[in-house]
Enzyme design. Sequence first.
Site, PDB file in Angstrom:
ATOM      1  N   TRP A 101      95.846  -2.215 -44.698  1.00 50.48           N
ATOM      2  CA  TRP A 101      95.474  -1.206 -43.689  1.00 50.48           C
ATOM      3  C   TRP A 101      96.258   0.082 -43.862  1.00 50.48           C
ATOM      4  O   TRP A 101      95.729   1.176 -43.665  1.00 50.48           O
ATOM      5  CB  TRP A 101      95.605  -1.764 -42.275  1.00 50.48           C
ATOM      6  CG  TRP A 101      94.751  -2.973 -42.088  1.00 50.48           C
ATOM      7  CD1 TRP A 101      95.166  -4.225 -41.750  1.00 50.48           C
ATOM      8  CD2 TRP A 101      93.327  -3.068 -42.261  1.00 50.48           C
ATOM      9  NE1 TRP A 101      94.094  -5.078 -41.700  1.00 50.48           N
ATOM     10  CE2 TRP A 101      92.959  -4.404 -42.014  1.00 50.48           C
ATOM     11  CE3 TRP A 101      92.326  -2.159 -42.616  1.00 50.48           C
ATOM     12  CZ2 TRP A 101      91.638  -4.854 -42.098  1.00 50.48           C
ATOM     13  CZ3 TRP A 101      91.012  -2.601 -42.697  1.00 50.48           C
ATOM     14  CH2 TRP A 101      90.678  -3.922 -42.440  1.00 50.48           C
ATOM     15  N   ASP A 171     100.339   2.779 -36.759  1.00 50.71           N
ATOM     16  CA  ASP A 171      99.192   1.935 -36.424  1.00 50.71           C
ATOM     17  C   ASP A 171      99.776   0.665 -35.798  1.00 50.71           C
ATOM     18  O   ASP A 171     100.509  -0.078 -36.449  1.00 50.71           O
ATOM     19  CB  ASP A 171      98.432   1.617 -37.717  1.00 50.71           C
ATOM     20  CG  ASP A 171      97.348   0.550 -37.544  1.00 50.71           C
ATOM     21  OD1 ASP A 171      97.191   0.022 -36.427  1.00 50.71           O
ATOM     22  OD2 ASP A 171      96.672   0.246 -38.550  1.00 50.71           O
ATOM     23  N   LYS A 195      92.357  -6.568 -30.808  1.00 46.62           N
ATOM     24  CA  LYS A 195      93.206  -7.730 -31.059  1.00 46.62           C
ATOM     25  C   LYS A 195      93.931  -8.172 -29.787  1.00 46.62           C
ATOM     26  O   LYS A 195      93.841  -9.318 -29.381  1.00 46.62           O
ATOM     27  CB  LYS A 195      94.191  -7.432 -32.183  1.00 46.62           C
ATOM     28  CG  LYS A 195      93.451  -7.237 -33.493  1.00 46.62           C
ATOM     29  CD  LYS A 195      94.237  -6.452 -34.481  1.00 46.62           C
ATOM     30  CE  LYS A 195      93.356  -5.860 -35.544  1.00 46.62           C
ATOM     31  NZ  LYS A 195      92.535  -6.826 -36.278  1.00 46.62           N
TER      32      LYS A 195
HETATM   33  C1  LIG Z   1      96.574  -3.186 -38.412  1.00 42.24           C
HETATM   34  C2  LIG Z   1      95.124  -2.818 -38.553  1.00 42.24           C
HETATM   35  N1  LIG Z   1      94.777  -1.524 -38.667  1.00 42.24           N
HETATM   36  C3  LIG Z   1      93.490  -1.155 -38.792  1.00 42.24           C
HETATM   37  C4  LIG Z   1      92.464  -2.064 -38.821  1.00 42.24           C
HETATM   38  C5  LIG Z   1      91.038  -1.589 -38.976  1.00 42.24           C
HETATM   39  O1  LIG Z   1      90.428  -1.530 -37.736  1.00 42.24           O
HETATM   40  P1  LIG Z   1      88.831  -1.317 -37.545  1.00 42.24           P
HETATM   41  O2  LIG Z   1      88.187  -2.544 -38.109  1.00 42.24           O
HETATM   42  O3  LIG Z   1      88.704  -1.194 -36.052  1.00 42.24           O
HETATM   43  O4  LIG Z   1      88.451  -0.088 -38.245  1.00 42.24           O
HETATM   44  C6  LIG Z   1      92.778  -3.415 -38.689  1.00 42.24           C
HETATM   45  C7  LIG Z   1      91.651  -4.368 -38.668  1.00 42.24           C
HETATM   46  O5  LIG Z   1      91.667  -5.507 -38.533  1.00 42.24           O
HETATM   47  C8  LIG Z   1      94.138  -3.811 -38.545  1.00 42.24           C
HETATM   48  O6  LIG Z   1      94.484  -5.101 -38.444  1.00 42.24           O
END
Ligand SMILES: Cc1ncc(COP(=O)(O)O)c(C=O)c1O
Length: 359
Positions: A101, A171, A195
């Site tokens: 990510w 994030d 989550k």
């Molecule tokens: C830490 C983290 N950041 C970003 C994301 C991406 O999020 P999205 O699927 O809402 O774009 C995830 C997805 O599981 C994640 O675990």
Amino acid sequence: MGRVYNFSAGPAVLPEEVLREAAEEMLDYRGFGMSVMEMSHRSGMFRDIMEQAEQDLRELMGIPDHYRVLFIQGGGHVQFAMVPMNLMKHKVADYIITGQWAKKAYQEAKCYGDARVIASSEDMNFSYIPDCSDLPIDSEADYVYVCLNNTIYGTAYPELPNTKGKPLVADVSSCFLSAPLDVEAFGVVWGGVQKNIGPAGMAIAIVREDLIGDCLQGTPTMLKYSTYSEHASLYNTPPCYNIYICGKVFQWLKKLGGLEAIKARNEKKAKLLYDFLDQSKLFQNPVRKTDRSLMNVTFVTGDPALDQRFVGEAEQAGLLNLKGHRTVGGMRASIYNAMPIEGVERLVAFMRAFEEREG
Ligand SMILES: Cc1ncc(COP(=O)(O)O)c(C=O)c1O
């Protein structure tokens, strides 16, 4: 079939109490004769819901007044772009790569300027957090970017990086509201809500006021933090029902005693699982001990066929979604805020019995 123990990484388990309340209010929200899904976002009823949600989040996290709370459609990937579009004024940003990510965020930022990798743990399949005490931070960098909890690998920062005065952007999607966080240590804290907080498709960004307003030329209206900040996240029709559920989860957390209380609960749950893994002869946790996540616990047997059988048998026993991410293999138990301790106890008991049978 009753409710199972759902160890999914996201969308993930929500508090049963919240779901029951939402079910009760589905047809008639508090005597208004309609569902929150059917309400005008300009109505007084909905404004109350939204204002209460923001106020409760501010209270839970101790968000100072000079930070704005923004409810933004689109989830995590939209933030990968919004961060550089809104903050990369000098077209330079430093990224710490601790997993897929963070890497995706970095790759997105490269579309808008000179995004640089200043540390990475890719050499060991992201099984640890690199030393961030003295990083080669660019004097021109507009921000330093981290992913605080790495959902796929089960790692978390044991301490925040030294950014040498640059704004820290984090994030927090998979550790949102799992423990207290010093908001003032950050320029931006953002997380997808699917989550720990609510239904998928929305992110909450907590942004320091002075960082808002100077976005890259050509940034679309709906990708400017200022659009959300100036209109209290009501410039267009917001994800109303999503905000309503998030608000209910904030209330649930407040009733539990806030973030210190949920942290203690989360530590207890994680300890149960890690203590078992540390003495197990069959299952191993591939993460450096100091960098273990409270939310996502990965484990492997070393034999993919056995891992697969474990996941299948666990499912039969009502323990769902334990398959690890394909880049790590094995298993992953996501034990977010709403996972009851009984779920983790059941999982550990199941693992113990499996090990006795197979070991
Ligand atoms: C830490 C983290 N950041 C970003 C994301 C991406 O999020 P999205 O699927 O809402 O774009 C995830 C997805 O599981 C994640 O675990």
